[in-house]
Design a protein around this motif. Structure first.
Motif, PDB file in Angstrom:
ATOM      1  N   ASP A 224     -16.795   5.345  -6.736  1.00 21.95           N
ATOM      2  CA  ASP A 224     -15.490   5.098  -6.105  1.00 21.95           C
ATOM      3  C   ASP A 224     -14.649   6.372  -6.109  1.00 21.95           C
ATOM      4  O   ASP A 224     -13.999   6.718  -5.125  1.00 21.95           O
ATOM      5  N   GLY A 225     -14.672   7.062  -7.228  1.00 23.52           N
ATOM      6  CA  GLY A 225     -13.901   8.298  -7.343  1.00 23.52           C
ATOM      7  C   GLY A 225     -14.488   9.419  -6.510  1.00 23.52           C
ATOM      8  O   GLY A 225     -13.768  10.267  -5.989  1.00 23.52           O
ATOM      9  N   ARG A 226     -15.805   9.440  -6.378  1.00 31.40           N
ATOM     10  CA  ARG A 226     -16.456  10.473  -5.560  1.00 31.40           C
ATOM     11  C   ARG A 226     -15.944  10.409  -4.120  1.00 31.40           C
ATOM     12  O   ARG A 226     -15.591  11.420  -3.523  1.00 31.40           O
ATOM     13  N   GLU A 227     -15.893   9.198  -3.574  1.00 27.89           N
ATOM     14  CA  GLU A 227     -15.473   9.084  -2.184  1.00 27.89           C
ATOM     15  C   GLU A 227     -14.021   9.536  -2.027  1.00 27.89           C
ATOM     16  O   GLU A 227     -13.652  10.155  -1.037  1.00 27.89           O
ATOM     17  N   LYS A 228     -13.192   9.260  -3.032  1.00 25.34           N
ATOM     18  CA  LYS A 228     -11.787   9.694  -2.965  1.00 25.34           C
ATOM     19  C   LYS A 228     -11.687  11.218  -3.091  1.00 25.34           C
ATOM     20  O   LYS A 228     -10.835  11.843  -2.452  1.00 25.34           O
ATOM     21  N   ALA A 229     -12.558  11.798  -3.911  1.00 27.24           N
ATOM     22  CA  ALA A 229     -12.538  13.263  -4.062  1.00 27.24           C
ATOM     23  C   ALA A 229     -12.929  13.932  -2.749  1.00 27.24           C
ATOM     24  O   ALA A 229     -12.342  14.938  -2.349  1.00 27.24           O
ATOM     25  N   VAL A 230     -13.921  13.359  -2.053  1.00 24.51           N
ATOM     26  CA  VAL A 230     -14.334  13.944  -0.774  1.00 24.51           C
ATOM     27  C   VAL A 230     -13.237  13.739   0.274  1.00 24.51           C
ATOM     28  O   VAL A 230     -12.954  14.631   1.075  1.00 24.51           O
ATOM     29  N   ASP A 231     -12.588  12.590   0.246  1.00 21.96           N
ATOM     30  CA  ASP A 231     -11.426  12.368   1.124  1.00 21.96           C
ATOM     31  C   ASP A 231     -10.402  13.484   0.940  1.00 21.96           C
ATOM     32  O   ASP A 231      -9.902  14.060   1.905  1.00 21.96           O
ATOM     33  N   ASN A 232     -10.086  13.754  -0.311  1.00 19.39           N
ATOM     34  CA  ASN A 232      -9.092  14.781  -0.605  1.00 19.39           C
ATOM     35  C   ASN A 232      -9.544  16.149  -0.112  1.00 19.39           C
ATOM     36  O   ASN A 232      -8.756  16.915   0.441  1.00 19.39           O
ATOM     37  N   ALA A 244      -2.372  17.877  -0.810  1.00 16.91           N
ATOM     38  CA  ALA A 244      -3.303  16.761  -0.630  1.00 16.91           C
ATOM     39  C   ALA A 244      -2.767  15.529  -1.356  1.00 16.91           C
ATOM     40  O   ALA A 244      -1.941  15.648  -2.261  1.00 16.91           O
ATOM     41  N   PRO A 245      -3.235  14.345  -0.966  1.00 22.14           N
ATOM     42  CA  PRO A 245      -2.779  13.124  -1.657  1.00 22.14           C
ATOM     43  C   PRO A 245      -3.084  13.165  -3.153  1.00 22.14           C
ATOM     44  O   PRO A 245      -2.351  12.630  -3.954  1.00 22.14           O
ATOM     45  N   GLY A 246      -4.189  13.833  -3.497  1.00 21.11           N
ATOM     46  CA  GLY A 246      -4.528  13.951  -4.913  1.00 21.11           C
ATOM     47  C   GLY A 246      -5.347  12.779  -5.418  1.00 21.11           C
ATOM     48  O   GLY A 246      -5.637  11.832  -4.693  1.00 21.11           O
ATOM     49  N   TYR A 718       0.025   8.602   0.219  1.00 16.31           N
ATOM     50  CA  TYR A 718      -1.237   8.204  -0.424  1.00 16.31           C
ATOM     51  C   TYR A 718      -1.639   6.897   0.238  1.00 16.31           C
ATOM     52  O   TYR A 718      -1.153   5.825  -0.109  1.00 16.31           O
ATOM     53  N   LYS A 719      -2.480   7.012   1.248  1.00 20.34           N
ATOM     54  CA  LYS A 719      -2.859   5.812   1.986  1.00 20.34           C
ATOM     55  C   LYS A 719      -4.131   6.054   2.778  1.00 20.34           C
ATOM     56  O   LYS A 719      -4.566   7.192   2.942  1.00 20.34           O
ATOM     57  N   GLN A 720      -4.649   4.976   3.287  1.00 22.26           N
ATOM     58  CA  GLN A 720      -5.850   5.065   4.104  1.00 22.26           C
ATOM     59  C   GLN A 720      -5.513   5.729   5.427  1.00 22.26           C
ATOM     60  O   GLN A 720      -4.455   5.474   6.006  1.00 22.26           O
ATOM     61  N   SER A 721      -6.388   6.625   5.882  1.00 20.87           N
ATOM     62  CA  SER A 721      -6.224   7.237   7.199  1.00 20.87           C
ATOM     63  C   SER A 721      -7.617   7.622   7.671  1.00 20.87           C
ATOM     64  O   SER A 721      -8.594   7.459   6.941  1.00 20.87           O
ATOM     65  N   ALA A 722      -7.686   8.157   8.875  1.00 19.95           N
ATOM     66  CA  ALA A 722      -8.992   8.557   9.406  1.00 19.95           C
ATOM     67  C   ALA A 722      -9.650   9.590   8.501  1.00 19.95           C
ATOM     68  O   ALA A 722     -10.859   9.576   8.284  1.00 19.95           O
ATOM     69  N   ASP A 723      -8.841  10.495   7.949  1.00 19.19           N
ATOM     70  CA  ASP A 723      -9.391  11.531   7.074  1.00 19.19           C
ATOM     71  C   ASP A 723      -9.568  11.049   5.641  1.00 19.19           C
ATOM     72  O   ASP A 723     -10.285  11.671   4.862  1.00 19.19           O
TER      73      ASP A 723
END
Ligand code: ZN
Length: 1022
Positions: A224-232, A244-246, A718-723
């Protein structure tokens, strides 16, 4: 360029060396690898494009070895370059876990040397995987090899001769797992390339690994954290210069502490890694981290926890020294060991390996980051760092990949080459553990099944079973030493292979302060923290008593005894009782304010009384939740109040969810409903209109919590977006900036004044006292205090308070870490002095474990001449850790303390260095508080400083003696319930959960039992 040329020549020489070395191994290999494979080695083509990309991406030629400076070409198997369009470690690229899994699926399709397994689903619902790589014949017979390691795990069932055959036929399993810490982003990239290299490369070096061993890879354990790290990362790539959202969330619950769950095993990631471990019985369990310069290979400074098998201690060093030596031979600087962590607390994920006789270990590699950057190492040369980092290294993502991959290949090759030794060691560690359990106390632990908190007792036994260890139940009554064992009581034998994990979960710890500074918690005694009775058995005869091995999880069936229209549910502080209340939120329930007898049973204060109960509706829950209830004809004749179901608000900050995550996990687990929101929203006001109870878990402390917050010139969403498709799951916002502010603080105060209940723990308990909003509650900062993550004793000071309902005892164990130290009442100035002093370098104590433990028990201090510290103690000269002003841990800093407690300097040892105290006194008290509205001390530390430490470390206990631990501070019509302890610490303190649950359930009647009674609010206030 010229350096590169030299490097390549050097690599060539090394290649020759490794070929020569492989010659030695080839007789060994002959039986397993066909000559055709060896022939293929010489002929293997190189993937020129991939290889050129490696060269181009490597920012400093010194961080490259012949093991990873090229990539073989494969006609059949897709390379990472072919699949992704870039190579792992190429600047500007980071790979989602879901895409790594897609790649692994493609590998599995194309190569008979690879097999992919799903190992579980994360807290946010994503798949976790494990990929096995070995030669084709081995992959076809994985079950056979798993069976061999499983059999070597249990020496009770095989003779040495058979073990010998199994060792000869078996293969060591090297399990590597990446990125449990999501901002440490390099290991999943490295493990992507490693899988391909292991599958296709035909050098003798790689063949040795593939033919002699099985490599298992979990590319990211915190998916779960990996996907957020790549998002960032992607966000930063697309929005250069913008903040970045962080990583305010990693997994659903906790950030960096996801690697402190090895004791509680509360997170799905830990549960699945544990299960996967027990499926493979790996010989090595290697967790990959990033922080320090340039590569730290784990061993630790000590003290090593004594549950670590002596053979494993040696294996730690042999592997670390092998990697250091081999990397040094290849002229790679900055590979070192020892001076990083201690080897004491068994809460890290890699300790799944340590506590199960595998080799648990980790790397800390210089950060990946995704772009190149200089490292000004400039390290001194020390014995543990013979080839230090120079001050002109260029680093970057490919350097991270080169470094990790080279080192782990060396370790894998070493284990594969010495496969019989490592399998034999594995067998012997298991065998020695069983033998120790037969010859050395403790021989077992007995946990009474029918004790007060029997659901919790069964739950702890199920945790032991989840760890792969055995739990027995007594067939008949017997006594052993002074312990009376009843039929059905739980027995955890120590003559079993996984006794180390049993000792971890059932034993008591003493961390001699003469040791180096601890890296994390020093004590965790789980029966104490879960408020359970457990007996350490030193009488060997228990091993011959008749008992039955539990073959399934233990489940307590609840029951309703008798008949009648009134139902009384016993309040045992078993946590399922809170579930029962919220499951039946529409049913009117009352709490008895005093103890009473009914139906031949004595009920403690807090028993639930349900008049005109609908038995058919309630009975299934009672049974399922393991509760004990009695049906009677009439309600007991005691004062009662309604258990009004509250509307709960739950506050987090946008800076750190590290600590609140554990609280949230407990609420979710026991189905306590709440509205989750961020601290800046407190400013919006009307809190009383929305909530009855507000829970504000630890998140930094004091004034910093009010004024600090996420900073920036423009809004930071800090929210969902395309990126950023993986952000905004737990909570989301268009702007994270700001914090509570004085306005928010005043709104909180108003909320309480108007009858709300605010519940705080740790750092958040300091907010109101810091602003003098809770007259009579004073904060102290004793300089001589040294209580690093210890289990301390508290006294139930006011058992009439609803917060202590169900706690049928005089003393309760709590988790405490340095701060806050709270004092109620006037005075207090000048306390907390002493024990300080200048940090005079002393003679290191080389045998701190020879120090006699200085512990107490819940029942009281040991007899005179026992284990109490002499006043003025054996510890001096050092400065204690300072009180917890620290912020929550930075996401990056691996070495940051896990919690706000200050880190004291290391202790020098020896009485001769003791010096006069220089501690700063606490603040002056608040005189003249009306006793009718004064804060109520619910829990306090014992007055005797020698009666405080139950498990862990404590110096300067006099500055805690008599201090308040749980306080009910009335303000207006409401209450602030403040905990200096951490009632929801890391899924370990289940015995404290009900302190918070009681405050929630009885929110509207917290003055019950109070003397003198608090005056009723005026009509105007109503
Ligand atoms: Zn880490």
């Amino acid at each position: 360029m010229s350096i590169l040329a030299v490097r390549q020549r050097f690599a060539f020489i090394l290649l020759l060396c490794s070929l020569a070395a492989a010659g030695l191994a080839s007789t060994h290999l002959a039986a397993q690898s066909s000559p055709s494979k060896t022939a293929a080695a010489a002929a293997q083509k190189i993937d020129a494009e991939y290889t050129a990309k490696i060269t181009a991406a490597t920012p400093d030629a010194r961080i490259l070895t012949e093991l990873v400076d090229h990539m073989p070409a494969s006609d059949k198997v897709p390379s990472p370059l072919k699949f992704f369009g870039y190579i792992p470690g190429e600047p500007g690229h980071m790979t989602y876990h879901k895409d790594i899994v897609r790649y692994y699926e493609a590998l599995e399709q194309a190569s008979p040397r690879v097999k992919l397994f799903k190992i579980g689903v994360t807290d946010e619902g994503r798949d976790m995987v494990a990929l096995a790589v070995a030669d084709e014949a081995t992959i076809k017979q994985l079950d056979k090899y798993k069976q061999i390691t499983a059999r070597l795990t249990d020496p009770r069932k095989i003779a040495d001769a058979e073990a010998k055959q199994l060792i000869a036929a078996g293969k060591p399993i090297y399990y590597a797992s990446g990125s449990i810490h999501s901002p440490e982003t390099g290991s999943p990239e490295m493990l992507t390339e490693l899988a391909f290299r292991l599958a296709v490369e035909e050098t003798p070096f790689i063949q040795t690994i593939r033919n002699n061993a099985i490599v298992v890879i979990t590319p990211a354990s915190e998916v779960d954290g990996r996907e957020k790290a790549v998002d960032n990362f992607n966000y930063q790539q697309k929005n250069p210069g913008k903040p970045a959202p962080g990583m305010v969330y990693w997994g659903k619950y906790v950030q960096h502490d996801n690697n402190r769950d090895g004791i509680g095993v509360g997170l799905k990631l830990t549960q699945h890694m544990l299960k996967s471990f027990l499926d493979w019985h790996p010989t090595v369990f290697h967790d990959l981290h990033e922080s320090v310069t340039l590569l730290h290979v784990s061993t630790g400074t000590g003290p090593y926890n004594t549950i670590v098998d002596p053979i494993q201690v040696d294996e730690w060093w042999i592997l670390a020294q092998t990697e250091m030596m081999e990397m040094t031979k290849r002229d790679v600087p900055g590979v070192w060991t020892y001076n990083y962590y201690d080897g004491w607390v068994p809460n890290y994920m890699f300790w799944i390996g340590v506590t199960h006789n595998s080799i648990g270990r980790f790397y800390e590699t210089q950060s990946f980051r995704g772009a190149n950057y200089p490292v000004n190492g400039n390290q001194s040369r020390e014995w543990y760092r013979p080839n230090p980092t120079p001050n002109d290294i260029m680093w970057g993502p490919r350097a991270n990949v080169n470094m990790q991959q080279s080192a782990i290949l060396i370790a894998m090759n070493h284990v594969a080459k010495n496969k019989d030794t490592f399998l034999e060691n594995y067998y012997l560690k298991n065998k020695h553990t069983v033998e120790r359990g037969k010859t050395k106390a403790p021989f077992a632990y007995v946990i009474p099944a029918a004790q007060r908190r029997r659901v919790e007792a069964a739950d702890l036994m199920n945790l032991i079973r989840r760890e792969g260890a055995e739990v027995h139940t007594a067939n008949a009554a017997f006594s052993v030493g002074s312990v009376q064992v009843a039929p059905g009581d739980y027995i955890v034998r120590m003559d079993q292979p996984y006794a180390a994990v049993c000792e971890t979960l059932l034993g008591v710890q003493f961390y001699a302060p003469e040791n180096p500074r601890p890296y994390d918690d020093t004590g965790w005694s789980i029966p104490l923290l879960r408020n359970l009775k457990a007996y350490r058995i030193e009488d060997k005869s228990i091993l011959t008593q008749p008992m039955t091995l539990a073959s399934a999880d233990l489940k307590i069936a609840g029951a309703i005894a008798g008949t009648g229209r009134v139902l009384i549910v016993d309040h045992t502080t078993d946590n399922t009782l809170v579930t029962f209340r919220f499951q039946h939120a529409n049913v009117r329930m009352s709490a008895a304010e005093k103890e009473f007898d009914a139906a031949g049973h004595r009920f403690a204060p807090g028993a639930f009384v349900i008049a005109d109960a609908n038995r058919a509706a309630l009975e299934p829950s009672i049974k399922e939740l393991g509760l004990s209830a009695w049906a009677v004809d009439a309600a007991p004749n005691v004062p009662m109040h309604d258990l009004d179901v509250p509307r709960i608000g739950y506050v987090h900050t946008w800076q750190s969810t590290q600590d609140e995550g554990w609280v949230r996990m407990a609420f979710d687990h026991f189905k306590v409903p709440y509205t989750y929101f961020a601290s800046p929203k407190l400013k919006e006001g009307n809190l009383r209109g929305k909530y009855d109870v507000i829970v504000f878990p630890h998140a930094g402390s004091g004034t910093g919590l009010i004024t600090n917050g996420v900073q920036g010139a423009a809004p930071i969403p800090y929210k969902q977006s395309a990126d950023t498709p993986n952000l905004g799951i737990e909570d989301s916002t268009d702007d994270m900036r700001g914090n509570i502010g004085i306005e928010g603080l005043m709104e909180l105060y108003k909320f309480v004044q108007q009858g709300g209940v605010l519940i705080t723990e740790g750092g958040t308990s300091t907010i109101f006292p810091e602003y003098n909003l809770t007259p009579g509650v004073n904060l102290e900062q004793p300089e001589g205090l040294y209580a690093r993550g210890s289990v301390l004793k508290t006294i139930l000071n006011d058992k009439t308070s609803p917060v202590l309902y169900g706690f049928d005892q005089n003393a309760l164990a709590v988790y405490f870490n340095q701060a806050p130290v709270m004092r109620v009442g006037a005075g207090g100035g000048g306390f907390g002095g002493g024990r300080g002093g200048p940090n005079i370098p002393g003679i290191p104590n080389m045998q701190p474990n020879a120090v006699t433990p200085r512990l107490t028990t819940l029942e009281g201090p040991a007899a005179a001449g026992g284990t109490q510290p002499a006043s003025g103690g054996q510890v001096g000269g050092g400065r204690g850790g300072r009180g917890g002003r620290g912020a929550a841990p930075a996401a990056a800093g691996e070495a940051a303390p896990p919690e706000g407690g200050g880190r004291g300097a290391a202790f020098a040892s020896g009485d001769q260095f003791a010096s006069a105290g220089q501690g700063r006194g606490g603040r002056g008290g608040f005189g003249g508080v009306d006793p009718a509205t004064a804060p109520r001390v619910l829990l306090q530390f014992p007055n005797d400083p020698n009666d405080l430490l139950l498990s862990g470390v404590l110096v300067g206990g006099e500055s805690l003696a008599g201090r308040a631990v749980a306080i009910d501070a009335p303000i207006g019509k409401g209450h602030v319930i403040m905990f200096a302890n951490r009632p929801y610490w890391r899924w370990q303190t289940q015995g404290n959960f009900f302190l918070g649950f009681n405050a929630i359930l009885n929110w509207n009647d917290l003055d019950a039992g109070r003397t003198p009674a608090r005056p009723a609010p005026t009509s105007q206030e109503r």
